[in-house]
Design an enzyme around this catalytic site. Structure first.
Site, mmCIF file in Angstrom:
data_model
loop_
_atom_site.group_PDB
_atom_site.id
_atom_site.type_symbol
_atom_site.label_atom_id
_atom_site.label_comp_id
_atom_site.label_asym_id
_atom_site.label_seq_id
_atom_site.Cartn_x
_atom_site.Cartn_y
_atom_site.Cartn_z
ATOM 1 N N PRO A 13 41.100 49.257 42.674
ATOM 2 C CA PRO A 13 40.287 50.100 43.548
ATOM 3 C C PRO A 13 39.579 49.321 44.647
ATOM 4 O O PRO A 13 38.994 48.260 44.398
ATOM 5 C CB PRO A 13 39.261 50.718 42.589
ATOM 6 C CG PRO A 13 39.935 50.711 41.268
ATOM 7 C CD PRO A 13 40.809 49.490 41.254
ATOM 8 N N ARG A 21 35.727 46.351 54.256
ATOM 9 C CA ARG A 21 34.520 46.579 53.454
ATOM 10 C C ARG A 21 33.807 45.249 53.208
ATOM 11 O O ARG A 21 34.442 44.236 52.876
ATOM 12 C CB ARG A 21 34.848 47.254 52.124
ATOM 13 C CG ARG A 21 35.580 46.390 51.152
ATOM 14 C CD ARG A 21 35.410 46.855 49.721
ATOM 15 N NE ARG A 21 36.237 46.022 48.870
ATOM 16 C CZ ARG A 21 36.056 45.867 47.581
ATOM 17 N NH1 ARG A 21 35.089 46.512 46.969
ATOM 18 N NH2 ARG A 21 36.836 45.095 46.872
ATOM 19 N N TYR A 26 33.819 39.854 50.820
ATOM 20 C CA TYR A 26 35.250 39.812 50.477
ATOM 21 C C TYR A 26 36.119 39.172 51.558
ATOM 22 O O TYR A 26 37.327 39.024 51.361
ATOM 23 C CB TYR A 26 35.740 41.234 50.173
ATOM 24 C CG TYR A 26 35.030 41.854 48.990
ATOM 25 C CD1 TYR A 26 35.254 41.380 47.702
ATOM 26 C CD2 TYR A 26 34.122 42.907 49.162
ATOM 27 C CE1 TYR A 26 34.602 41.930 46.606
ATOM 28 C CE2 TYR A 26 33.464 43.469 48.072
ATOM 29 C CZ TYR A 26 33.707 42.979 46.799
ATOM 30 O OH TYR A 26 33.062 43.522 45.717
ATOM 31 N N ASN A 77 43.945 41.478 40.514
ATOM 32 C CA ASN A 77 42.591 41.737 40.994
ATOM 33 C C ASN A 77 42.397 43.243 40.907
ATOM 34 O O ASN A 77 42.779 43.981 41.820
ATOM 35 C CB ASN A 77 42.382 41.256 42.435
ATOM 36 C CG ASN A 77 40.924 41.445 42.861
ATOM 37 O OD1 ASN A 77 40.158 42.118 42.164
ATOM 38 N ND2 ASN A 77 40.553 40.857 43.983
ATOM 39 N N ALA A 80 36.611 46.635 40.470
ATOM 40 C CA ALA A 80 35.535 46.886 39.510
ATOM 41 C C ALA A 80 36.054 47.303 38.135
ATOM 42 O O ALA A 80 35.306 47.242 37.145
ATOM 43 C CB ALA A 80 34.597 47.952 40.067
ATOM 44 N N ASP A 90 44.147 46.625 27.380
ATOM 45 C CA ASP A 90 45.202 46.883 26.395
ATOM 46 C C ASP A 90 46.590 46.818 27.029
ATOM 47 O O ASP A 90 47.538 46.336 26.407
ATOM 48 C CB ASP A 90 44.987 48.254 25.737
ATOM 49 C CG ASP A 90 43.829 48.234 24.747
ATOM 50 O OD1 ASP A 90 43.247 47.149 24.502
ATOM 51 O OD2 ASP A 90 43.488 49.314 24.220
ATOM 52 N N GLU A 101 43.745 36.366 36.228
ATOM 53 C CA GLU A 101 42.699 37.236 36.770
ATOM 54 C C GLU A 101 42.241 36.630 38.096
ATOM 55 O O GLU A 101 41.993 35.423 38.190
ATOM 56 C CB GLU A 101 41.531 37.301 35.777
ATOM 57 C CG GLU A 101 40.385 38.169 36.267
ATOM 58 C CD GLU A 101 39.200 38.187 35.291
ATOM 59 O OE1 GLU A 101 39.364 37.738 34.126
ATOM 60 O OE2 GLU A 101 38.127 38.624 35.701
ATOM 61 N N HIS A 103 39.787 37.094 41.723
ATOM 62 C CA HIS A 103 38.755 37.776 42.510
ATOM 63 C C HIS A 103 38.531 37.025 43.810
ATOM 64 O O HIS A 103 38.568 35.789 43.838
ATOM 65 C CB HIS A 103 37.430 37.847 41.744
ATOM 66 C CG HIS A 103 37.557 38.569 40.454
ATOM 67 N ND1 HIS A 103 37.775 39.929 40.389
ATOM 68 C CD2 HIS A 103 37.551 38.129 39.187
ATOM 69 C CE1 HIS A 103 37.888 40.285 39.130
ATOM 70 N NE2 HIS A 103 37.758 39.205 38.372
HETATM 71 C C1 DHK Z 1 36.622 42.993 43.754
HETATM 72 C C2 DHK Z 1 35.882 44.095 43.537
HETATM 73 O O1 DHK Z 1 36.206 45.257 44.102
HETATM 74 C C3 DHK Z 1 34.672 44.048 42.725
HETATM 75 O O2 DHK Z 1 34.433 45.271 42.081
HETATM 76 C C4 DHK Z 1 34.690 42.932 41.720
HETATM 77 C C5 DHK Z 1 36.377 41.716 43.083
HETATM 78 C C6 DHK Z 1 35.028 41.624 42.408
HETATM 79 C C7 DHK Z 1 36.646 40.558 44.018
HETATM 80 O O3 DHK Z 1 35.787 39.722 44.249
HETATM 81 O O4 DHK Z 1 37.788 40.471 44.519
HETATM 82 O O5 DHK Z 1 33.441 42.850 41.095
#
Ligand code: DHK
Length: 163
Positions: A13, A21, A26, A77, A80, A90, A101, A103
């Site tokens: 999402p 955003r 980010y 990624n 949230a 799962d 993982e 981010h």
């Molecule tokens: C991306 C999101 O949308 C957040 O909800 C996570 C992650 C972190 C990122 O840093 O790519 O908390």
């Protein structure tokens, strides 16, 4: 001709809004940029990339299921959902390949609700806080884990079962 093993890049999402955003958190790169970075690094190491983005938990789960027996790794990624989705946990637990993982930001340095990852326990490792560079690092991590498992680039064996 041998086909390149596939890494599934999974974007959850709001990742579709990357570059737009909260760029101070980010970064300014778009999701298209991230996919290009991932694909470029993967090609250098002999992998192919399939990318899937959804804002819907169930669709992400369906895509993880579809990767079973097909992809050698998932770079995830899941936004949230990282902090909440036991269903994605799962689904990843039922995937036999490498899981990284990923981010863009460093959730551990942000609000408390981001400090828990429910997918950490079914991931081989975590790359966070390096912005767009993290996508190339995640591919490097996939290669390193496969190499460690002795699977080379051909495939993967189950996490934690490589003794
Ligand atoms: C991306 C999101 O949308 C957040 O909800 C996570 C992650 C972190 C990122 O840093 O790519 O908390």
């Amino acid at each position: 001709m041998m086909t390149a093993p596939v890494i599934l890049l999974l974007s959850g999402p709001n990742l579709n809004l990357s570059g737009v955003r909260e760029p101070e958190v980010y970064g300014h790169e778009t999701l298209t940029d991230h996919v290009a970075t991932t694909t470029r690094r993967a090609a250098e190491l002999g992998f192919a990339v399939a990318h899937y983005q959804s804002n819907h938990e169930g669709e992400l789960i369906d895509r993880i299921h579809a990767a079973r027996g097909v992809a050698c790794a998932i770079v995830a990624n899941v936004g949230a959902l990282t902090h909440t989705s036991w269903a994605i946990h799962d689904a990843l637990a039922a995937f036999d390949g490498v899981v990284v993982e990923l981010h863009l930001s460093n959730p551990a340095a942000r609000e408390p609700f981001r400090h828990t990852s429910v997918i950490a326990g079914v991931s081989d490792g975590l790359i966070a806080g390096f912005g767009a560079t993290g996508y190339a690092l995640a591919v490097d991590a996939v290669a390193a884990v496969l190499e460690r498992r002795g699977a080379g680039r051909r495939g993967a064996r189950r996490r934690g079962n490589d003794a």
